[in-house]
Design a protein around this motif. Structure first.
Motif, PDB file in Angstrom:
ATOM      1  N   ASN A  24       0.811  -1.371  -0.068  1.00  0.00           N
ATOM      2  CA  ASN A  24      -0.036  -0.070  -0.164  1.00  0.00           C
ATOM      3  C   ASN A  24       0.711   1.179   0.094  1.00  0.00           C
ATOM      4  N   GLU A  25       1.927   1.147   0.801  1.00  0.00           N
ATOM      5  CA  GLU A  25       2.882   2.358   0.901  1.00  0.00           C
ATOM      6  C   GLU A  25       3.536   2.519  -0.384  1.00  0.00           C
ATOM      7  N   ASN A  26       4.015   1.556  -1.356  1.00  0.00           N
ATOM      8  CA  ASN A  26       4.467   1.522  -2.426  1.00  0.00           C
ATOM      9  C   ASN A  26       3.552   2.201  -3.449  1.00  0.00           C
ATOM     10  N   PHE A  27       2.381   1.753  -3.387  1.00  0.00           N
ATOM     11  CA  PHE A  27       1.133   2.252  -4.324  1.00  0.00           C
ATOM     12  C   PHE A  27       1.008   3.657  -4.207  1.00  0.00           C
ATOM     13  N   ASN A  28       0.943   4.060  -3.054  1.00  0.00           N
ATOM     14  CA  ASN A  28       0.650   5.447  -2.548  1.00  0.00           C
ATOM     15  C   ASN A  28       1.906   6.272  -3.032  1.00  0.00           C
ATOM     16  N   THR A  29       3.199   5.872  -2.800  1.00  0.00           N
ATOM     17  CA  THR A  29       4.089   6.742  -3.264  1.00  0.00           C
ATOM     18  C   THR A  29       4.142   7.016  -4.780  1.00  0.00           C
ATOM     19  N   TYR A  30       3.725   5.928  -5.575  1.00  0.00           N
ATOM     20  CA  TYR A  30       3.848   6.119  -7.217  1.00  0.00           C
ATOM     21  C   TYR A  30       2.561   6.815  -7.344  1.00  0.00           C
ATOM     22  N   THR A  31       1.475   6.980  -6.449  1.00  0.00           N
ATOM     23  CA  THR A  31       0.317   7.960  -7.002  1.00  0.00           C
ATOM     24  C   THR A  31       0.778   9.255  -6.832  1.00  0.00           C
ATOM     25  N   GLU A  32       1.604   9.592  -5.652  1.00  0.00           N
ATOM     26  CA  GLU A  32       2.148  10.782  -5.451  1.00  0.00           C
ATOM     27  C   GLU A  32       2.931  11.476  -6.623  1.00  0.00           C
ATOM     28  N   LYS A  33       3.699  10.361  -6.948  1.00  0.00           N
ATOM     29  CA  LYS A  33       4.843  10.815  -8.120  1.00  0.00           C
ATOM     30  C   LYS A  33       4.184  11.086  -9.367  1.00  0.00           C
ATOM     31  N   TYR A  34       3.044  10.401  -9.573  1.00  0.00           N
ATOM     32  CA  TYR A  34       2.382  10.420 -10.970  1.00  0.00           C
ATOM     33  C   TYR A  34       1.469  11.782 -10.839  1.00  0.00           C
ATOM     34  N   ASN A  35       0.814  12.074  -9.685  1.00  0.00           N
ATOM     35  CA  ASN A  35       0.213  13.215  -9.513  1.00  0.00           C
ATOM     36  C   ASN A  35       0.892  14.531  -9.765  1.00  0.00           C
ATOM     37  N   LYS A  36       2.189  14.480  -9.355  1.00  0.00           N
ATOM     38  CA  LYS A  36       3.300  15.678  -9.544  1.00  0.00           C
ATOM     39  C   LYS A  36       3.809  15.671 -10.933  1.00  0.00           C
ATOM     40  N   LEU A  37       4.106  14.522 -11.493  1.00  0.00           N
ATOM     41  CA  LEU A  37       4.419  14.605 -12.952  1.00  0.00           C
ATOM     42  C   LEU A  37       3.464  15.033 -13.883  1.00  0.00           C
ATOM     43  N   LYS A  38       2.052  14.738 -13.598  1.00  0.00           N
ATOM     44  CA  LYS A  38       1.034  14.807 -14.419  1.00  0.00           C
ATOM     45  C   LYS A  38       0.881  16.492 -14.556  1.00  0.00           C
ATOM     46  N   LYS A  39       1.270  17.297 -13.336  1.00  0.00           N
ATOM     47  CA  LYS A  39       0.870  18.703 -13.129  1.00  0.00           C
ATOM     48  C   LYS A  39       2.135  19.330 -14.097  1.00  0.00           C
ATOM     49  N   GLU A  40       3.207  18.668 -13.936  1.00  0.00           N
ATOM     50  CA  GLU A  40       4.421  19.138 -14.727  1.00  0.00           C
ATOM     51  C   GLU A  40       4.358  19.062 -16.397  1.00  0.00           C
ATOM     52  N   PHE A  41       3.790  17.602 -16.647  1.00  0.00           N
ATOM     53  CA  PHE A  41       3.433  17.527 -18.108  1.00  0.00           C
ATOM     54  C   PHE A  41       2.374  18.793 -18.785  1.00  0.00           C
ATOM     55  N   TYR A  42       1.417  19.072 -17.986  1.00  0.00           N
ATOM     56  CA  TYR A  42       0.332  20.033 -18.246  1.00  0.00           C
ATOM     57  C   TYR A  42       1.192  21.367 -18.402  1.00  0.00           C
ATOM     58  N   GLU A  43       2.025  21.615 -17.590  1.00  0.00           N
ATOM     59  CA  GLU A  43       2.533  22.907 -17.511  1.00  0.00           C
ATOM     60  C   GLU A  43       3.590  22.842 -18.685  1.00  0.00           C
ATOM     61  N   ALA A  44       4.454  21.716 -18.793  1.00  0.00           N
ATOM     62  CA  ALA A  44       5.165  21.753 -20.272  1.00  0.00           C
ATOM     63  C   ALA A  44       4.580  21.691 -21.343  1.00  0.00           C
ATOM     64  N   ALA A  45       3.377  21.283 -21.444  1.00  0.00           N
ATOM     65  CA  ALA A  45       2.517  21.322 -22.794  1.00  0.00           C
ATOM     66  C   ALA A  45       1.578  22.406 -22.901  1.00  0.00           C
ATOM     67  N   LYS A  46       1.772  23.465 -21.927  1.00  0.00           N
ATOM     68  CA  LYS A  46       1.134  24.712 -21.944  1.00  0.00           C
ATOM     69  C   LYS A  46      -0.459  24.357 -21.720  1.00  0.00           C
ATOM     70  N   ILE A  47      -0.694  23.493 -21.282  1.00  0.00           N
ATOM     71  CA  ILE A  47      -2.367  23.272 -21.077  1.00  0.00           C
ATOM     72  C   ILE A  47      -2.513  23.607 -19.629  1.00  0.00           C
ATOM     73  N   GLU A  48      -3.474  24.849 -19.781  1.00  0.00           N
ATOM     74  CA  GLU A  48      -4.052  25.236 -18.448  1.00  0.00           C
ATOM     75  C   GLU A  48      -5.195  24.405 -17.911  1.00  0.00           C
ATOM     76  N   VAL A  49      -5.322  24.037 -16.704  1.00  0.00           N
ATOM     77  CA  VAL A  49      -6.200  23.384 -16.207  1.00  0.00           C
ATOM     78  C   VAL A  49      -6.436  23.746 -14.765  1.00  0.00           C
ATOM     79  N   LYS A  50      -7.653  23.254 -14.309  1.00  0.00           N
ATOM     80  CA  LYS A  50      -8.107  23.579 -13.067  1.00  0.00           C
ATOM     81  C   LYS A  50      -8.259  22.449 -12.137  1.00  0.00           C
ATOM     82  N   TYR A  51      -7.585  22.269 -11.049  1.00  0.00           N
ATOM     83  CA  TYR A  51      -7.520  20.991 -10.216  1.00  0.00           C
ATOM     84  C   TYR A  51      -8.604  21.013  -9.277  1.00  0.00           C
ATOM     85  N   GLU A  52      -9.203  19.738  -9.155  1.00  0.00           N
ATOM     86  CA  GLU A  52     -10.565  19.609  -8.446  1.00  0.00           C
ATOM     87  C   GLU A  52     -10.149  20.317  -7.078  1.00  0.00           C
ATOM     88  N   GLU A  53      -8.928  19.897  -6.289  1.00  0.00           N
ATOM     89  CA  GLU A  53      -8.645  20.359  -5.011  1.00  0.00           C
ATOM     90  C   GLU A  53      -8.516  21.669  -5.030  1.00  0.00           C
TER      91      GLU A  53
END
Length: 226
Positions: free
Chosen positions: A190-219
């Motif tokens: 579970n800890e391993n799964f959560n670690t990858y989830t956190e990493k993915y969430n961060k990288l997805k944000k970075e991808f959207y920024e690099a691709a110049k896609i402006e988004v609004k996050y639910e949080e």
């Protein structure tokens, strides 16, 4: 046997795409697949509270069982059978959860070919990292699912054992030890799964920024509405 809450970190979802850079059709396609993959995990997210409730219910039954004497054997059998019923419900929830992850993975895989079509090198680099981490996340989930399923099997065996009058304390103690060792593996997975989830969430944000896609996050939207 101890009750342990398995904390699952959920993928961050995007409410709406506000704008995208000119000619970013490939990025938009990737965006669509990424957000659909999040949507497909909604069933996974919904199972979490139900699973926790069922775990608590089973712990209550287990506590009741260990306080019963052998002169109440009929009651022991009844409570043990009820506990097995709760385990079966947990198993059903886990199956629904896995189906949700399977669907999410199938959708997410559609971005692989699109990544190579990205013209912006930084966006392509971020997308490749994001893809690799998400695939690791899926693998981590399947290991978590396997570990949890094994724990359910051991718990079911425990309640079957408790319905036997000739059950020896030594046998019971060994089996409870197996269950606790099994849940250690669940917690690690579970800890391993959560670690990858956190990493993915961060990288997805970075991808959207690099691709110049402006988004609004639910949080972020929730904070603004509070």
């Amino acid at each position: 046997m101890l009750y342990r809450k398995i904390a699952i970190i959920i993928l961050i979802s995007v409410i709406a795409m506000l704008s995208a850079c000119s000619g970013a059709s490939t990025s938009e396609k990737i965006y669509d697949h990424l957000e659909k993959a999040v949507t497909l995990e909604e069933a996974f997210e919904k199972q979490q509270d139900e699973i926790v409730k069922l775990e608590k219910k089973e712990q209550e039954l287990y506590s009741k069982l260990i306080n019963l004497g052998m002169d109440e054997f009929d009651k022991i059998k009844s409570v043990a059978q009820e506990a097995i019923g709760v385990i079966e419900k947990r198993k059903d929830k886990i199956e629904v959860e896995k189906e949700s992850i399977d669907a999410s993975k199938e959708e997410f895989n559609k971005v692989k070919e699109l990544i190579g079509e990205l013209e912006e090198e930084k966006a392509k680099e971020k997308a490749n990292k994001m893809y690799d981490v998400m695939m690791d996340r899926y693998d981590a989930y399947y290991k978590l699912n396997e570990a949890y399923t094994q724990s359910l099997k051991l718990e079911k065996e425990l309640y079957s054992m408790l319905q036997k009058k000739d059950l020896k304390q030594e046998t019971l103690t060994k089996h409870i030890k197996k269950i606790n060792e099994s849940y250690k593996k669940v917690l690690e997975a579970n800890e391993n799964f959560n670690t990858y989830t956190e990493k993915y969430n961060k990288l997805k944000k970075e991808f959207y920024e690099a691709a110049k896609i402006e988004v609004k996050y639910e949080e972020e939207a929730k904070k603004k509405n509070e």
